[in-house]
Design an enzyme around this catalytic site. Sequence first.
Site, short mmCIF file in Angstrom:
data_model
loop_
_atom_site.label_atom_id
_atom_site.label_comp_id
_atom_site.label_asym_id
_atom_site.label_seq_id
_atom_site.Cartn_x
_atom_site.Cartn_y
_atom_site.Cartn_z
N ASP A 1 0.84 -1.19 0.00
CA ASP A 1 0.00 0.00 0.00
C ASP A 1 0.89 1.26 0.00
O ASP A 1 2.11 1.15 -0.02
CB ASP A 1 -0.93 -0.04 1.22
CG ASP A 1 -2.17 0.81 1.06
OD1 ASP A 1 -2.46 1.25 -0.08
OD2 ASP A 1 -2.88 1.02 2.05
N HIS B 1 -9.17 8.49 4.01
CA HIS B 1 -8.75 7.40 4.88
C HIS B 1 -9.28 7.62 6.30
O HIS B 1 -9.46 8.75 6.73
CB HIS B 1 -7.22 7.32 4.93
CG HIS B 1 -6.59 7.07 3.59
ND1 HIS B 1 -5.70 7.94 3.01
CD2 HIS B 1 -6.74 6.05 2.72
CE1 HIS B 1 -5.31 7.45 1.84
NE2 HIS B 1 -5.92 6.31 1.64
N HIS C 1 -10.01 4.45 -2.56
CA HIS C 1 -9.39 4.53 -1.24
C HIS C 1 -10.40 5.09 -0.25
O HIS C 1 -11.34 5.77 -0.63
CB HIS C 1 -8.14 5.41 -1.29
CG HIS C 1 -6.98 4.76 -1.97
ND1 HIS C 1 -5.81 4.45 -1.30
CD2 HIS C 1 -6.82 4.34 -3.25
CE1 HIS C 1 -4.97 3.87 -2.16
NE2 HIS C 1 -5.56 3.79 -3.34
N SER D 1 -9.19 -0.50 5.48
CA SER D 1 -8.08 -0.58 6.43
C SER D 1 -8.55 -0.28 7.85
O SER D 1 -8.43 -1.11 8.75
CB SER D 1 -6.97 0.39 6.03
OG SER D 1 -5.93 0.40 6.99
N THR D 2 -9.11 0.92 8.05
CA THR D 2 -9.48 1.34 9.40
C THR D 2 -10.46 0.38 10.06
O THR D 2 -10.29 0.00 11.23
CB THR D 2 -10.10 2.76 9.35
OG1 THR D 2 -9.16 3.66 8.76
CG2 THR D 2 -10.47 3.24 10.75
#
Length: 298
Positions: A85, A184, A212, A236-237
């Site tokens: 990433d 993000h 993203h 991701s989070t």
Amino acid sequence: MDTMALVTMGPLLKRAQAARYGIAAFNMIDYNSARSIVEGAAALDAPIIVQVSVKTIKHWGYKAIAGWVRMLADDVDVPVALHLDHCSDADVIRRCIDAGWTSVMFDGSALPFAENRARSQEIYRMTEAAGVGLEAEIGAIGGVEDDKFVAEDAAILADYDECVAFVKDMPNLAVFAPAIGTAHGFYKGQPKIAYDLLARITAAVPIPIALHGGTGLSQEQFDRCIANGCAKVNISTMHKHRFIEGFVGVRTEKPKLEEPLPFIAGQYEAMKKDVLDMIRAFGSAGRAAHAAGLEARP
């Protein structure tokens, strides 16, 4: 479908974009996390991308991570890509390629356009020579990613003309990440996604698009982005939070428990549920053979 080794993600994403489904790209944390991602995909017969932050690589090491994901991929019959990433360091990219990563991302979005394009082209030549896929980014995606912070109100949407010029000399780019208003981390308000810009870019650029900032988007937003060409959807989070919540949940239910394996199992189940939910949301369940090019139907 027989078991398969790690694959490069470019062909997977081209097929996904053409058929308008999204392939989930989860940021792994450790072996247990990687196992939940790969085994979750196998349970739903879905293609999957295991991606790794630079911070995670520096914690566990290149060989360890590549070995974990390769071993997991060898045991399932769905296509698995191992992806680096956000990374702006050519040395880290080279070391990932040498260790067995099948795709990498060069993030030059903080650079002026001309420098970002020039640096991206340098990395592109490296990845083409190695037979590895490349993701490149333009514009500034808000939020925090691997200690890089961009305030949401300072995020910069990609410029259409720059997008077209950016990819012109990189025809085999595996995936392109233009900033379209996502961020993000957790969103503080309602995400303002530039769907019109996304549609224009997709119509002009024959390369799969990466979305993203997938954590926190609604099903309608996912559907609309995927319908407009987003074939790679990053999570991701949310996965990080499931990692912690799975552990804390076991501690809350069994405060006197001293055996560590149930905590690890609790983390695994929490993360795997997240993986299953997202695969279903993106429409990639049952698409393993299609993404791998082993069936003709869209």
